[in-house]
Motif scaffolding. Structure first.
Motif, PDB file in Angstrom:
ATOM      1  N   LEU A 232      44.668  41.775  34.037  1.00 43.44           N
ATOM      2  CA  LEU A 232      43.375  42.609  34.378  1.00 43.44           C
ATOM      3  C   LEU A 232      43.632  43.409  35.809  1.00 43.44           C
ATOM      4  CD1 LEU A 232      41.968  39.705  32.973  1.00 43.44           C
ATOM      5  CD2 LEU A 232      40.224  41.435  33.018  1.00 43.44           C
ATOM      6  N   GLY A 233      43.230  44.415  35.920  1.00 43.88           N
ATOM      7  CA  GLY A 233      43.481  45.363  37.300  1.00 43.88           C
ATOM      8  C   GLY A 233      42.196  44.886  38.057  1.00 43.88           C
ATOM      9  N   PRO A 234      42.425  45.206  39.214  1.00 43.75           N
ATOM     10  CA  PRO A 234      41.314  44.732  40.357  1.00 43.75           C
ATOM     11  C   PRO A 234      40.155  45.978  40.005  1.00 43.75           C
ATOM     12  CG  PRO A 234      42.982  45.665  41.588  1.00 43.75           C
ATOM     13  CD  PRO A 234      43.782  45.487  40.067  1.00 43.75           C
ATOM     14  N   CYS A 235      39.085  45.478  40.204  1.00 42.79           N
ATOM     15  CA  CYS A 235      37.858  46.148  39.776  1.00 42.79           C
ATOM     16  C   CYS A 235      37.724  47.223  41.180  1.00 42.79           C
ATOM     17  CB  CYS A 235      36.202  45.422  39.883  1.00 42.79           C
ATOM     18  SG  CYS A 235      34.969  46.253  39.741  1.00 42.79           S
ATOM     19  N   ASN A 236      37.505  48.656  40.682  1.00 46.23           N
ATOM     20  CA  ASN A 236      37.223  49.558  41.530  1.00 46.23           C
ATOM     21  C   ASN A 236      35.751  49.835  41.684  1.00 46.23           C
ATOM     22  OD1 ASN A 236      36.483  51.295  39.450  1.00 46.23           O
ATOM     23  ND2 ASN A 236      38.154  52.616  39.517  1.00 46.23           N
ATOM     24  N   TYR A 237      35.002  49.090  41.221  1.00 48.77           N
ATOM     25  CA  TYR A 237      33.337  49.238  41.455  1.00 48.77           C
ATOM     26  C   TYR A 237      32.765  50.819  40.907  1.00 48.77           C
ATOM     27  CZ  TYR A 237      34.123  45.271  44.273  1.00 48.77           C
ATOM     28  OH  TYR A 237      34.485  44.094  44.799  1.00 48.77           O
ATOM     29  N   CYS A 238      33.389  51.151  39.882  1.00 48.31           N
ATOM     30  CA  CYS A 238      32.845  52.380  39.508  1.00 48.31           C
ATOM     31  C   CYS A 238      31.628  52.595  38.874  1.00 48.31           C
ATOM     32  CB  CYS A 238      33.959  52.903  38.201  1.00 48.31           C
ATOM     33  SG  CYS A 238      33.700  52.336  36.633  1.00 48.31           S
ATOM     34  N   GLY A 239      31.062  51.129  38.372  1.00 51.24           N
ATOM     35  CA  GLY A 239      29.833  50.905  37.880  1.00 51.24           C
ATOM     36  C   GLY A 239      29.606  51.431  36.432  1.00 51.24           C
ATOM     37  N   PHE A 240      30.570  51.706  35.770  1.00 50.98           N
ATOM     38  CA  PHE A 240      30.326  51.674  34.328  1.00 50.98           C
ATOM     39  C   PHE A 240      30.887  50.561  33.507  1.00 50.98           C
ATOM     40  CE2 PHE A 240      30.597  55.948  35.932  1.00 50.98           C
ATOM     41  CZ  PHE A 240      29.464  56.584  34.933  1.00 50.98           C
ATOM     42  N   CYS A 241      29.921  49.368  33.232  1.00 53.22           N
ATOM     43  CA  CYS A 241      30.271  48.126  32.856  1.00 53.22           C
ATOM     44  C   CYS A 241      29.454  47.997  31.294  1.00 53.22           C
ATOM     45  CB  CYS A 241      30.240  47.046  33.793  1.00 53.22           C
ATOM     46  SG  CYS A 241      31.261  47.472  35.171  1.00 53.22           S
ATOM     47  N   SER A 242      28.092  47.855  31.866  1.00 55.28           N
ATOM     48  CA  SER A 242      27.581  47.233  30.683  1.00 55.28           C
ATOM     49  C   SER A 242      27.098  48.613  29.876  1.00 55.28           C
ATOM     50  CB  SER A 242      25.871  47.050  31.332  1.00 55.28           C
ATOM     51  OG  SER A 242      25.067  46.342  30.292  1.00 55.28           O
ATOM     52  N   ARG A 243      27.598  48.674  28.467  1.00 56.59           N
ATOM     53  CA  ARG A 243      27.577  49.549  27.505  1.00 56.59           C
ATOM     54  C   ARG A 243      28.723  50.488  27.577  1.00 56.59           C
ATOM     55  NH1 ARG A 243      21.257  51.475  27.010  1.00 56.59           N
ATOM     56  NH2 ARG A 243      20.374  49.561  27.625  1.00 56.59           N
ATOM     57  N   TYR A 244      29.623  50.188  28.398  1.00 54.69           N
ATOM     58  CA  TYR A 244      30.952  50.955  28.627  1.00 54.69           C
ATOM     59  C   TYR A 244      32.267  49.980  28.415  1.00 54.69           C
ATOM     60  CZ  TYR A 244      27.658  54.009  30.806  1.00 54.69           C
ATOM     61  OH  TYR A 244      26.586  54.783  30.875  1.00 54.69           O
ATOM     62  N   GLY A 245      33.230  50.584  27.795  1.00 57.74           N
ATOM     63  CA  GLY A 245      34.635  49.809  27.863  1.00 57.74           C
ATOM     64  C   GLY A 245      35.161  50.087  29.078  1.00 57.74           C
ATOM     65  N   CYS A 246      35.692  49.101  29.830  1.00 59.39           N
ATOM     66  CA  CYS A 246      36.077  49.156  31.046  1.00 59.39           C
ATOM     67  C   CYS A 246      37.306  50.189  31.398  1.00 59.39           C
ATOM     68  CB  CYS A 246      36.465  48.075  31.890  1.00 59.39           C
ATOM     69  SG  CYS A 246      37.132  47.992  33.476  1.00 59.39           S
ATOM     70  N   LEU A 247      37.042  51.058  32.185  1.00 56.25           N
ATOM     71  CA  LEU A 247      38.137  52.065  32.312  1.00 56.25           C
ATOM     72  C   LEU A 247      39.359  51.801  33.457  1.00 56.25           C
ATOM     73  CD1 LEU A 247      37.651  53.281  35.366  1.00 56.25           C
ATOM     74  CD2 LEU A 247      36.044  54.870  33.893  1.00 56.25           C
ATOM     75  N   ASN A 248      39.136  50.684  33.732  1.00 56.70           N
ATOM     76  CA  ASN A 248      40.267  50.061  34.919  1.00 56.70           C
ATOM     77  C   ASN A 248      40.770  48.838  34.503  1.00 56.70           C
ATOM     78  OD1 ASN A 248      40.824  51.572  37.533  1.00 56.70           O
ATOM     79  ND2 ASN A 248      40.581  49.568  38.478  1.00 56.70           N
ATOM     80  N   TYR A 249      40.505  48.443  33.103  1.00 53.01           N
ATOM     81  CA  TYR A 249      41.060  47.082  32.773  1.00 53.01           C
ATOM     82  C   TYR A 249      40.857  45.962  33.765  1.00 53.01           C
ATOM     83  CZ  TYR A 249      43.856  50.809  30.463  1.00 53.01           C
ATOM     84  OH  TYR A 249      44.407  52.130  29.875  1.00 53.01           O
ATOM     85  N   SER A 250      39.512  46.107  34.253  1.00 50.74           N
ATOM     86  CA  SER A 250      38.972  45.110  35.080  1.00 50.74           C
ATOM     87  C   SER A 250      38.236  44.233  34.496  1.00 50.74           C
ATOM     88  CB  SER A 250      38.581  45.983  36.370  1.00 50.74           C
ATOM     89  OG  SER A 250      39.489  46.695  37.003  1.00 50.74           O
ATOM     90  N   LYS A 251      37.445  44.504  33.566  1.00 50.08           N
ATOM     91  CA  LYS A 251      36.534  43.638  32.969  1.00 50.08           C
ATOM     92  C   LYS A 251      37.292  42.756  31.934  1.00 50.08           C
ATOM     93  CE  LYS A 251      33.313  45.379  30.145  1.00 50.08           C
ATOM     94  NZ  LYS A 251      32.244  46.262  29.806  1.00 50.08           N
ATOM     95  N   ALA A 252      36.827  41.415  31.793  1.00 49.68           N
ATOM     96  CA  ALA A 252      37.435  40.510  30.694  1.00 49.68           C
ATOM     97  C   ALA A 252      36.768  40.895  29.353  1.00 49.68           C
ATOM     98  CB  ALA A 252      36.943  39.185  31.188  1.00 49.68           C
ATOM     99  N   SER A 253      37.547  41.023  28.479  1.00 52.71           N
ATOM    100  CA  SER A 253      37.168  41.481  27.166  1.00 52.71           C
ATOM    101  C   SER A 253      38.330  41.006  26.213  1.00 52.71           C
ATOM    102  CB  SER A 253      36.850  42.929  26.988  1.00 52.71           C
ATOM    103  OG  SER A 253      38.103  43.611  27.111  1.00 52.71           O
ATOM    104  N   PRO A 254      37.980  40.937  24.910  1.00 54.17           N
ATOM    105  CA  PRO A 254      38.965  40.484  24.047  1.00 54.17           C
ATOM    106  C   PRO A 254      40.201  41.620  24.261  1.00 54.17           C
ATOM    107  CG  PRO A 254      37.027  40.247  22.847  1.00 54.17           C
ATOM    108  CD  PRO A 254      36.817  41.164  24.199  1.00 54.17           C
ATOM    109  N   GLN A 255      39.947  42.968  24.389  1.00 46.79           N
ATOM    110  CA  GLN A 255      41.414  43.851  24.788  1.00 46.79           C
ATOM    111  C   GLN A 255      41.943  43.355  25.580  1.00 46.79           C
ATOM    112  OE1 GLN A 255      38.141  44.563  23.546  1.00 46.79           O
ATOM    113  NE2 GLN A 255      38.585  46.138  21.718  1.00 46.79           N
ATOM    114  N   THR A 256      41.403  43.227  26.799  1.00 45.44           N
ATOM    115  CA  THR A 256      42.115  42.956  28.391  1.00 45.44           C
ATOM    116  C   THR A 256      42.532  41.576  28.246  1.00 45.44           C
ATOM    117  OG1 THR A 256      40.151  42.400  29.556  1.00 45.44           O
ATOM    118  CG2 THR A 256      41.035  44.361  29.644  1.00 45.44           C
ATOM    119  N   CYS A 257      42.224  40.483  27.668  1.00 41.97           N
ATOM    120  CA  CYS A 257      42.399  39.028  27.851  1.00 41.97           C
ATOM    121  C   CYS A 257      43.257  38.338  26.663  1.00 41.97           C
ATOM    122  CB  CYS A 257      41.146  38.345  28.296  1.00 41.97           C
ATOM    123  SG  CYS A 257      40.219  38.764  29.608  1.00 41.97           S
TER     124      CYS A 257
END
Lengths: 589, 456
Positions: A232-257
């Motif tokens: 996972l990449g460090p979060c860049n605080y873009c604010g698009f998390c809930s309802r969004y796929g993470c554009l920075n690979y920073s949110k744990a998900s089946p895809q990133t983890c």
């Protein structure tokens, strides 16, 4: 006769968090595993920068969510109403496609407390008979903190959980949650950065004697490589998390983890657009023989398997059990059956504070950004005197700064120049004080099959019967009063609030929470649980049902950490005992 | 249900079965398979979407398009009729069984170093374990005079008479093993050694300072692999041996993430090598003296100062140039204000060899089309860098690339919109990251539907 596919050792229905975890564990055990996913494939490419940062597409039009045509439930608030199907998503937003809700969740990764897992035992000790509602059906999970702790720890490493440790092996640590159950290891990563609102909230909460700590986060604060070699990449605080796929690979998900690691395995495969409609049972009804699904050509296909893992969304897991005749459907009048029993939910509420002269910069934030305190969890305060059981996480979070969902004072115009003026005036000048509360289980909050409404394949829709009960109204009242005290300290220029207080009813049209839990709950007594404590069906031993459906009632926080830990717990038992000797892991007597 | 059905299926059972059919010595076959990985035979001898080793990959050369040959043991289309001696001659001297010369796109000048033992293991592997494929790849048809294969004899006489590998006692055993792999099967020089007037590699071993000194490969800079400590920091000089091992094993380390043609080298070859062999390779590369620093090369202190200046300017966000704005809007989320990215996850572009190369083609290509690290066994994560070609004009890419090549301590020089247009026109959809499984299946990463492997 449906077309038949070659047999597999295990078929997994749904490829979100629990399906991905089970995929890793069962392929580790050497099984030949196939996952069937109802929705489309989703890979990291689908979340390529900057495409997910589109509020209209994802936040409003729900591109990542199931559509009512795929998965509507019918809803009523009590046993006397006629349930009607959802025509539009509202109160809850189950995820669609590979990754499921695990791709679009906010990323708050928090444990329950040891007490939450044994709430019935706690209630029997802490409450005089007659204090609690007569129709309440709370139960212990049937699994203890010590049993689950290693699985929390592992899942949190998978996710790169970021936060501040409060209790390390019984030793209380400054800055963390002093009420958390003892952790065997510290948080894998340090907490996210604070924002203006969290600093203000923390100061006021401390002034009142509370113990705030950073929201435990699966938006990672640093680059992270997990035990599967996933990154996972460090979060860049873009604010698009809930309802969004993470554009920075920073949110744990089946895809990133998990998924790239799982897909490398030659004994794993998955099919998308494969909509499982039922589990097929052997003539004696004691084992499953596989599942039937509809492929993207509308063709019905039988997939034989020696084990079936129902790993779809909690509501759909219950529906699949009911439509397949796994266990007995719950009847609240006759008080028979367990499948559909103890459906529960999450209650929320909050106070909006507006400050003319403070800039909160809400566009620079992560989904889990915020601070909370746990002083009002069961066992940490005396709720008996207020006549309710349960608790709430009290927090000030700043999950997003997207424009369309910008909170405006209640009296602001909803359209036209007045709306524009209000948006300009208040954007960035708002913070929120929130409670995320527990919801107990009750005799008449339940799931069953709708007698009228069917899906395009002729299968009955799931019927949800749910309303807020007096216990939760009282809890909301209590928490509201505590948050008001914090608001008084902060002295906003304007404030308004929304809570589920006395007399309020469940509304399906506006968002509440996607923490739909229960309905196929775990336990140690087959008369009040659909699954045993290993998430194995009491009735069909080669069917396991990991998910939020297993919670006998909901606790005062987000469910993902517990769902992950329970799935690893179940997988461990499957690997250590079930595969060697397939059969019921607990006896019914 | 019975417990019997739950008995684990062994991954890799396909290889075992194939070997038994020929009654081969498993150890030799497996050693051959490993050496074929080390030589990355599959990369050139497999067409996109084609069967492993069945050839047909078009390889662009200055003389025209050369199609790789079918090296499966099919008796007609492949090398099934080759004796071991004929196989060895093809491998080491570039000589076909019919006596004709192979084009030196085949790195036989490097493979000449192979020991007899290893040639034997490769022969056994190809003959007994690789699945024969009856497909005939397209004939290579270069224009005159390059279609006169006899002419290659003169080229061979001039450039390719390297001897079989001789151990060198001045290296320890592990490093010398690394030297064998680098100079021999690994044929690293094919891309990383500059070429002379006849397209020959200027050197085939570490005795020359030209060896692995960096080369331009169809516009992409294949950096110097001379790892000694005193270069200008744009190759692998600053990497320690473990960093080199990590890069080859996982496609990423603290300094870089693999891109371009090297992506498939990692995916198909180096990630499958043992840690010990990789360490040998690393130690050998570290033993090569670095390229002499160029005129005007900067010191580490100067580069740090320049980094701080750029980062501070981006953070202040006052009076930003168009290039700075484009960087903040498109790149800074991952590569950050200091251009250093996040260790092992988002590679640094500050000091990056591709970003600073004389020829900006590789950088432009990466901005336009993105990049994706390979899924390797130890680090399966694939965090693709998205392409930005869909949202940035040629002008904007040129402005952005010019900023990147001059920011922090970078000194790559300006990029023009014409250069961007040229690269944009050359980009096809051929993915660079697809790994090939020599056991037969393409290792798909995703897709609408996959049959359960081995479920039948």
């Amino acid at each position: 006769m449906a077309k038949q596919q070659p047999r597999v050792d295990a078929v997994i229905v749904g490829l979100g968090w629990t399906g991905s975890i089970m995929g890793m564990e069962l392929t580790d055990a050497g099984l030949n595993v196939l996952a069937l996913e109802r929705g489309a494939d989703r890979t990291n490419e689908d979340f390529a920068y900057p495409k997910p940062a589109d509020e209209l597409e994802y936040g409003i039009r729900h591109t990542m969510m199931q559509k009512p045509k795929q998965s509507a439930v019918t809803i009523r608030r009590n046993l006397d109403e006629r349930a009607l199907p959802q025509r539009k998503l509202g109160a809850f937003l189950p995820g669609d496609g590979v990754g499921g809700a695990g791709a679009h969740w906010t990323g708050v990764l928090i444990r329950p407390t040891p007490t939450d897992l044994q709430l019935k035992t706690f209630a029997d000790q802490a409450f005089e008979p007659g204090v609690l509602q007569e129709d309440m059906q709370i139960q212990d999970f049937g699994v203890t903190w010590d049993e689950l702790e290693p699985h929390f720890t592992f899942f949190e490493k998978v996710c790169g959980q970021s936060g501040t440790t409060g209790n390390l092996n019984g030793s209380i640590k400054e800055g963390g949650d002093p009420f958390e159950g003892p952790r065997s290891e510290p948080y894998p990563l340090p907490a996210l950065q604070d924002t203006q609102n969290t600093e203000m909230f923390e100061k006021a909460a401390k002034q009142l004697g509370y113990h705030p700590f950073p929201n435990p986060s699966a938006n990672v604060s640093r680059a992270w490589t997990n035990p599967y070699g996933m990154q996972l990449g460090p979060c860049n605080y873009c604010g698009f998390c809930s309802r969004y796929g993470c554009l920075n690979y920073s949110k744990a998900s089946p895809q990133t983890c998990i998924l790239n690691a799982l897909k490398q395995r030659s004994n794993f495969a998955y099919r998308t657009n494969a909509n499982v409609t039922r589990v097929e049972l052997a003539p004696d009804g004691k084992t499953a023989t596989g599942v039937t699904y509809i492929d993207d050509n509308g063709e019905e296909i039988f997939q034989p398997a020696d084990m079936v893992i129902l790993a779809s969304y909690s509501l759909n897991n219950v529906r699949l059990m009911l439509n397949s005749g796994i266990g007995q459907m719950y009847d609240p009048i006759a008080r028979t059956g367990t499948v559909g029993r103890n459906y529960a939910y999450q209650i929320g509420g909050g106070i909006n504070l507006y400050f003319d002269d403070i800039e909160f910069n809400p566009f620079a934030t992560a989904g889990a950004t915020g601070k909370m305190f746990n002083d009002f969890s069961p066992g940490n305060f005396d709720s008996a005197q207020y006549g309710f059981i349960g608790g709430a996480k009290m927090h000030s979070s700043q999950a997003s700064g997207t424009p369309i969902k910008t909170p405006l004072p209640k009296n602001a115009p909803k359209w036209g120049q007045g709306y524009k003026d209000a948006l300009q005036k208040y954007y960035g000048h708002h913070m929120k004080l929130s409670m995320t509360g527990s919801v107990m289980s009750y005799r008449s909050n339940m799931l069953d099959l709708d007698p009228t409404w069917k899906d395009p394949y002729g299968m009955p829709l799931l019927r949800m019967t749910f309303d807020w009960k007096e216990n939760e109204h009282r809890l909301s009242r209590f928490m509201r009063d505590r948050l008001s005290e914090i608001a008084d300290i902060l002295k906003p220029d304007y404030r308004d609030e929304g809570f589920q207080l006395e007399g309020s009813h469940f509304k399906v049209t506006s968002y509440v929470s996607t923490h739909n839990v229960g309905g196929a709950v775990m336990g140690t007594d087959p008369s009040n649980s659909a699954l045993n404590r290993y998430l194995q069906s009491w009735d069909v031993h080669n069917v396991f049902v990991p998910g939020g459906n297993a919670f006998p009632q909901n606790f005062q926080a987000n469910p993902t950490d517990l769902i992950g830990a329970l799935t690893y717990w179940s997988a461990k038992k499957i690997r250590e005992d079930y595969l060697k000797n397939p059969g019921p892991l607990m006896s019914r007597s | 249900m019975t417990a019997r059905h739950l008995i684990p299926l062994l991954a890799g059972s396909a290889i075992v079965l194939a070997n038994q059919a020929f009654g081969a010595d498993d150890d030799t076959v497996q050693r051959g398979a490993y050496l074929a990985r080390a030589g990355d035979c599959v990369a050139c001898h497999t067409a996109p979407g084609g069967k492993p080793f069945a050839g047909g990959l078009p390889i662009e050369s200055p003389f025209g398009t050369i199609y790789s040959t079918n090296i499966t043991p099919d008796k007609k289309a492949g090398i099934g009729n080759y004796s071991e001696a004929e196989f060895a001659a093809a491998l080491r001297q570039g000589e076909r069984a019919d006596g004709a010369n192979l084009y030196p796109a085949m790195p036989y000048p490097s493979y000449a170093k192979l020991t007899d033992d290893d040639v034997h293991a490769l022969y056994v592997y190809f003959m007994q374990s690789v699945k024969p494929v009856a497909e005939q790849p397209p004939e290579t048809d270069l224009g005159f005079p390059f279609n006169q294969r006899w002419g290659i004899s003169a080229w061979n006489w001039l450039f390719a008479d390297a001897d079989t590998f001789q151990p060198n006692a001045s290296y320890d055993q592990l490093t010398d093993r690394g030297r064998y792999l680098v100079e021999g099967l690994g044929h690293c020089g094919s891309c990383h050694t500059p070429r002379g007037f006849a397209e020959q590699e200027k050197a085939l071993d570490g005795d020359s300072e030209d060896y692995l000194a960096g080369a331009n490969l169809n516009g992409w800079w294949a950096p110097s692999l001379r790892g000694g400590d005193d270069g200008d920091g744009r190759g692998i000089e600053g990497w320690d041996s473990q960093a080199i091992v990590d890069y080859l094993k996982t496609g990423r380390n603290a300094h870089a993430t693999v891109g371009g043609e090297m992506t498939s080298v990692v995916a198909n070859s180096t990630t499958h090598l043992t840690d010990k062999d990789l360490m040998g390779i690393a130690q050998y590369l570290k033993s090569l003296s670095a390229n002499p620093a160029g005129d005007g090369a900067t010191t580490a202190d100067q580069r740090q100062q320049a980094t701080d200046e750029t980062a501070a300017h981006l953070q202040a966000a006052k009076n930003l140039s168009d290039g700075e704005r484009l960087y903040i809007d498109n790149c800074a989320a991952c590569h950050l204000d200091d251009g250093n990215g996040a260790e092992r996850v988002f590679p640094p572009i500050n000091g990056n060899s591709l970003a600073n190369a004389d020829d900006p083609t590789g950088l432009i290509h990466t901005i336009l089309a993105g990049a994706k690290p390979p899924a390797t066994p130890t680090i399966p994560a694939q965090l693709p860098m998205p392409g930005f070609g869909w949202r940035l004009s040629d002008d904007e890419v040129a402005t952005l690339a010019t900023f990147v090549r001059g920011a922090w301590g970078n000194d790559g020089g300006a990029v023009t919109a014409d250069q961007v247009a040229k690269v944009r026109a050359s980009i096809d959809d051929a993915p660079l990251d697809k790994a090939v499984d020599p056991n037969g299946e393409l290792n798909h990463d995703d897709g609408e539907s996959h049959a359960a492997n081995g479920a039948q």
